[in-house]
Design a protein around this motif. Sequence first.
Motif, short mmCIF file in Angstrom:
data_model
loop_
_atom_site.label_atom_id
_atom_site.label_comp_id
_atom_site.label_asym_id
_atom_site.label_seq_id
_atom_site.Cartn_x
_atom_site.Cartn_y
_atom_site.Cartn_z
N LEU A 97 -46.69 -87.17 -45.82
CA LEU A 97 -46.65 -85.82 -46.39
C LEU A 97 -47.94 -85.53 -47.25
O LEU A 97 -48.44 -86.39 -48.08
N ARG A 98 -48.10 -84.18 -47.27
CA ARG A 98 -49.06 -83.76 -48.27
C ARG A 98 -48.62 -82.86 -49.45
O ARG A 98 -48.14 -81.76 -49.08
N VAL A 99 -48.94 -83.31 -50.69
CA VAL A 99 -48.32 -82.32 -51.53
C VAL A 99 -49.59 -81.90 -52.45
O VAL A 99 -50.50 -82.32 -52.91
N PRO A 141 -55.46 -74.57 -49.89
CA PRO A 141 -55.59 -75.76 -49.37
C PRO A 141 -54.30 -76.08 -48.71
O PRO A 141 -53.29 -75.84 -48.94
N ASP A 142 -54.95 -76.92 -47.36
CA ASP A 142 -53.66 -77.30 -46.37
C ASP A 142 -52.63 -78.24 -47.23
O ASP A 142 -53.21 -79.04 -47.92
N HIS A 143 -51.40 -78.07 -47.14
CA HIS A 143 -50.41 -78.80 -47.77
C HIS A 143 -48.98 -78.69 -47.15
O HIS A 143 -48.95 -77.79 -46.22
N ASP A 144 -47.99 -79.68 -47.46
CA ASP A 144 -46.76 -79.47 -46.54
C ASP A 144 -45.65 -78.91 -47.70
O ASP A 144 -44.70 -78.01 -47.24
N VAL A 145 -45.93 -79.16 -48.77
CA VAL A 145 -44.95 -78.71 -50.09
C VAL A 145 -45.99 -78.61 -51.18
O VAL A 145 -46.99 -79.41 -51.68
N ALA A 146 -45.57 -77.56 -52.15
CA ALA A 146 -46.48 -77.41 -53.34
C ALA A 146 -45.43 -77.37 -54.58
O ALA A 146 -44.23 -77.38 -54.31
#
Length: 405
Positions: A97-99, A141-146
């Motif tokens: 996952l990317r936060v 910027p690319d992410h799944d959730v901020a």
Amino acid sequence: MEIENGEVAGLARYPTAERIGFARLTTMAFGGADLRPLRDQLLSKVAEGTAGAGEGLDLSLITQLLGNKQVGIAIQAEVLAFHQLYRSPCAVEKPKLRVLALAAAIDMGGNTPIEFLLEGSGIELQTLYVVDGVELPMPLPDHDVAIVIASDSEECRDALRKIEQAMSRWPRPLLNPPHLVRNLDRDKLHGLLDGIEGLDIPATTCLTRAQLSDMAAQFPIIIRPRGSHAGVGLARIDDRAGIANYLAGRPESEFFVTRFVDYADDDGLFRKYRIVLVDGRPYACHMAIADRWDIWYLNAGMAFSESKRNEEARFMRSFDNEFAVRHQSALAAMANRIGLDYFTVDCAENKNGELLIFEADNTAVVHNMDSPELYPYKAPQMRKIFDAFAAMLSRRSRPDRERAA
């Protein structure tokens, strides 16, 4: 920022600056490590012109940890002026996952210390600093959730405003939105939570020095400089002469004032709790016990008292079946009104058994730095919190990722 790859669904990949990070450096300092050699090494790289942005941000934090806040903030401002996106250490090579954490350019205690919450999780954390004079990058910027990690403070106002302006076109789920973070300062929190059954939150008023000098009050009162934490400038005032004496020793221009509540138990000791709320569910974080009302964990002497630690251990073990049940209604109503996905509450129980609220915050330190020999019960409890936080991030990101698929 220059885009590395093409835009995809309103997002793009940008170069990130790698850093040692908040969690690792703070843990080193907490454990008694001498950070001066590392500081000197980074200073040499700055002098040679070979230091990267991540190293500059690490130098800023080390300088603050060594007690020079002003110089540390100056270093941070210089670094953030030319680079805003940073990557924290990740436990795995291919993150699940990317936060994207949205931070403000403030001192080391002004943003949620999210690195502690994600240590060992296999989740990639990138932090985007929202700074004066630089607009948010578009595409983002690319992410799944901020998640917003800036605090409800004067220094974060502009950052929160910029994030809120971008919310309507945010391509991914955004947690802890700015308009809810802005309800947390002490004078606003009372108005938000007032009237909840089983909850006691004394009204807090923000006063200038002149207003404080002319104030008619029912003593005793509690006073602290606006924006202060960890007991800095905190005092109990018992009469008007005490106000004059207090102001004579303080340089600040604004202060929070509230009524004093004697929350001592029958044994004469005060017990103060930190509760973490993740997606509305409460978790025990710590319990401080002292013979003084102005407690925070580091002045309670927990490390020097086996009986206090045993009581804290019992509190953690029984929390779900006792404390959380006893205050279930008040905690649920508070979580609902505050509305944040993640926040902490510092509280006690008053003499009527109600939940006495001191502070709600999204930036309090929730960590696993304590000695496992002295506090063997803490690591499992912290892991419960960290796992709940990671699970929430994954759960909140899933609908968006499923739509993308």
